[in-house]
Write a protein that holds these residues in place. Structure first.
Motif, PDB file in Angstrom:
ATOM      1  N   GLY A 130      -8.524 -52.170 -40.913  1.00 52.48           N
ATOM      2  CA  GLY A 130      -9.316 -53.226 -40.215  1.00 52.48           C
ATOM      3  C   GLY A 130     -10.187 -52.935 -39.266  1.00 52.48           C
ATOM      4  O   GLY A 130     -11.021 -52.045 -39.459  1.00 52.48           O
ATOM      5  N   ASN A 131     -10.125 -53.466 -38.185  1.00 49.26           N
ATOM      6  CA  ASN A 131     -11.003 -53.227 -37.200  1.00 49.26           C
ATOM      7  C   ASN A 131     -10.214 -52.101 -36.214  1.00 49.26           C
ATOM      8  O   ASN A 131     -10.802 -52.143 -34.992  1.00 49.26           O
ATOM      9  CB  ASN A 131     -11.374 -54.375 -36.324  1.00 49.26           C
ATOM     10  N   THR A 132      -9.186 -51.551 -36.645  1.00 47.80           N
ATOM     11  CA  THR A 132      -8.415 -50.661 -35.686  1.00 47.80           C
ATOM     12  C   THR A 132      -8.644 -49.512 -36.402  1.00 47.80           C
ATOM     13  O   THR A 132      -8.128 -49.155 -37.481  1.00 47.80           O
ATOM     14  CB  THR A 132      -7.328 -51.040 -35.286  1.00 47.80           C
ATOM     15  N   LEU A 133      -8.911 -48.297 -35.557  1.00 47.74           N
ATOM     16  CA  LEU A 133      -8.864 -46.989 -36.158  1.00 47.74           C
ATOM     17  C   LEU A 133      -7.663 -46.275 -35.795  1.00 47.74           C
ATOM     18  O   LEU A 133      -7.112 -46.394 -34.757  1.00 47.74           O
ATOM     19  CB  LEU A 133      -9.992 -46.102 -35.567  1.00 47.74           C
ATOM     20  N   LYS A 134      -7.237 -45.412 -36.651  1.00 47.31           N
ATOM     21  CA  LYS A 134      -6.128 -44.711 -36.331  1.00 47.31           C
ATOM     22  C   LYS A 134      -6.594 -42.929 -36.056  1.00 47.31           C
ATOM     23  O   LYS A 134      -7.324 -42.584 -36.874  1.00 47.31           O
ATOM     24  CB  LYS A 134      -5.137 -44.486 -37.751  1.00 47.31           C
ATOM     25  N   VAL A 135      -6.520 -42.732 -34.848  1.00 50.60           N
ATOM     26  CA  VAL A 135      -7.111 -41.437 -34.261  1.00 50.60           C
ATOM     27  C   VAL A 135      -6.088 -40.508 -33.901  1.00 50.60           C
ATOM     28  O   VAL A 135      -4.878 -40.853 -33.654  1.00 50.60           O
ATOM     29  CB  VAL A 135      -8.139 -41.696 -33.427  1.00 50.60           C
ATOM     30  N   ALA A 136      -6.526 -39.239 -33.741  1.00 54.54           N
ATOM     31  CA  ALA A 136      -5.594 -38.116 -33.276  1.00 54.54           C
ATOM     32  C   ALA A 136      -6.527 -37.142 -32.711  1.00 54.54           C
ATOM     33  O   ALA A 136      -7.654 -36.945 -33.011  1.00 54.54           O
ATOM     34  CB  ALA A 136      -4.768 -37.558 -34.316  1.00 54.54           C
ATOM     35  N   LYS A 137      -5.924 -36.204 -31.685  1.00 57.41           N
ATOM     36  CA  LYS A 137      -6.449 -35.121 -31.011  1.00 57.41           C
ATOM     37  C   LYS A 137      -7.033 -34.009 -32.045  1.00 57.41           C
ATOM     38  O   LYS A 137      -8.195 -33.637 -31.877  1.00 57.41           O
ATOM     39  CB  LYS A 137      -5.722 -34.513 -30.107  1.00 57.41           C
ATOM     40  N   ASN A 138      -6.232 -33.772 -33.121  1.00 56.53           N
ATOM     41  CA  ASN A 138      -6.563 -32.812 -34.125  1.00 56.53           C
ATOM     42  C   ASN A 138      -6.468 -33.139 -35.187  1.00 56.53           C
ATOM     43  O   ASN A 138      -5.686 -34.410 -35.547  1.00 56.53           O
ATOM     44  CB  ASN A 138      -5.417 -31.604 -33.989  1.00 56.53           C
ATOM     45  N   ARG A 139      -7.178 -32.734 -36.398  1.00 58.20           N
ATOM     46  CA  ARG A 139      -7.120 -33.266 -37.663  1.00 58.20           C
ATOM     47  C   ARG A 139      -5.553 -33.038 -38.338  1.00 58.20           C
ATOM     48  O   ARG A 139      -5.021 -32.069 -37.773  1.00 58.20           O
ATOM     49  CB  ARG A 139      -7.901 -32.265 -38.466  1.00 58.20           C
ATOM     50  N   ALA A 140      -5.312 -34.083 -39.036  1.00 60.82           N
ATOM     51  CA  ALA A 140      -3.814 -34.047 -39.808  1.00 60.82           C
ATOM     52  C   ALA A 140      -3.822 -32.732 -40.588  1.00 60.82           C
ATOM     53  O   ALA A 140      -4.845 -32.316 -41.509  1.00 60.82           O
ATOM     54  CB  ALA A 140      -3.915 -35.480 -40.400  1.00 60.82           C
ATOM     55  N   ALA A 141      -2.712 -32.350 -40.675  1.00 56.92           N
ATOM     56  CA  ALA A 141      -2.412 -31.086 -41.706  1.00 56.92           C
ATOM     57  C   ALA A 141      -2.466 -31.504 -43.046  1.00 56.92           C
ATOM     58  O   ALA A 141      -2.341 -32.463 -43.576  1.00 56.92           O
ATOM     59  CB  ALA A 141      -1.264 -30.236 -41.338  1.00 56.92           C
TER      60      ALA A 141
END
Length: 141
Positions: A130-141
């Motif tokens: 939706g309007n929420t991003l799922k983010v991380a410090k590093n790329r997912a493996a």
């Protein structure tokens, strides 16, 4: 009202609802209602109309289910996946909710992992919900 006309109206309503949803399940129900309309047009009794509708609906929905299950791995990756976003601030650090800058606008984001974040840190977008991003410090493996 003629039963064939009633079934046809139900089918058209289902087609319109399908155009709004895009799942194809409602389309199968519409095809089933059109099948029942055809049986009603042939002056068959109502129980037979219902049986025809149920059989066509069950077969159609099962077919859509099987098709979606087989093509699940072939779906296109989210367009936002892998794109950089800039960390702005925490909304709720305990729940890992933050504000990030992405595509020139501020977005709500759920941060994966437990790393500490400084304003301006670059994050990687994993997905959009939706309007929420799922983010991380590093790329997912």
């Amino acid at each position: 009202m003629d039963p064939a006309l009633a079934w046809a109206i139900v089918a058209l309503v289902l087609v319109i609802a399908e155009l709004l949803s895009g799942t194809f399940y409602l389309l199968m129900l519409a095809v089933a209602a059109f099948g029942a309309a055809a049986v009603a047009y042939l002056a068959q009794p109502f129980p037979l109309q219902c049986v025809v509708a149920v059989v066509i609906a069950a077969a159609g929905c099962y077919g859509v289910h099987v098709y979606r299950a087989r093509s699940a791995g072939k779906r296109m990756a989210p367009l936002d996946a892998g794109m950089p976003a800039s960390f702005e601030s925490w909304l709720d650090a305990g729940a890992r909710l933050a504000r990030v800058r992405y595509r020139g606008a501020s977005w709500d984001a759920r941060v994966e992992g437990h790393e500490a974040m400084e304003p301006g840190a670059t994050l990687v977008v994993l997905a959009a919900d939706g309007n929420t991003l799922k983010v991380a410090k590093n790329r997912a493996a």
